[in-house]
Motif scaffolding. Structure first.
Motif: not given
Length: 108
Positions: A58-78
């Motif tokens: 599953t995935r959660l997409f956000l309108e922008k990157k955010v701080d936190g534990e999350a790593k390896n952000w990637k952009s998608f066009n949906l």
């Protein structure tokens, strides 16, 4: 649970959520996902993708990157818009949508 049942469960938490379709799959658009970032509450648009995609269950997409534990952000066009998703694995698609969302929020 069916898509309708999952959507109804998510709507109890986010009344403004909208059911959208991309590539024949129903996804949940959350226009006001509230997150704590740097000690402040921020509102972001989010897209919950409760199906397998790009090697993730599953995935959660956000309108922008955010701080936190999350790593390896990637952009998608949906849905005609750019979205960001981090590398966060192990959130199963057979869970209710609110649980999928809660598990993805742990990364943020």
């Amino acid at each position: 649970m069916s898509v309708d049942e999952n959507f109804a469960a998510l709507r109890k938490i986010y009344p403004e959520v909208q059911l959208m379709e991309q590539g024949g799959q129903k996804v949940a658009f959350i226009p006001n996902l509230m997150l704590k970032q740097s000690g402040q509450t921020v509102s972001l648009q989010a897209l919950l993708w409760p199906y397998a995609r790009d090697g993730y269950q599953t995935r959660l997409f956000l309108e922008k990157k955010v701080d936190g534990e999350a790593k390896n952000w990637k952009s998608f066009n949906l849905l005609g818009k750019s979205w960001w998703a981090c590398s966060w694995r192990g959130v199963q698609a057979n869970l209710p949508w609110p649980v999928i969302l809660a598990n993805h929020l742990r990364a943020l």
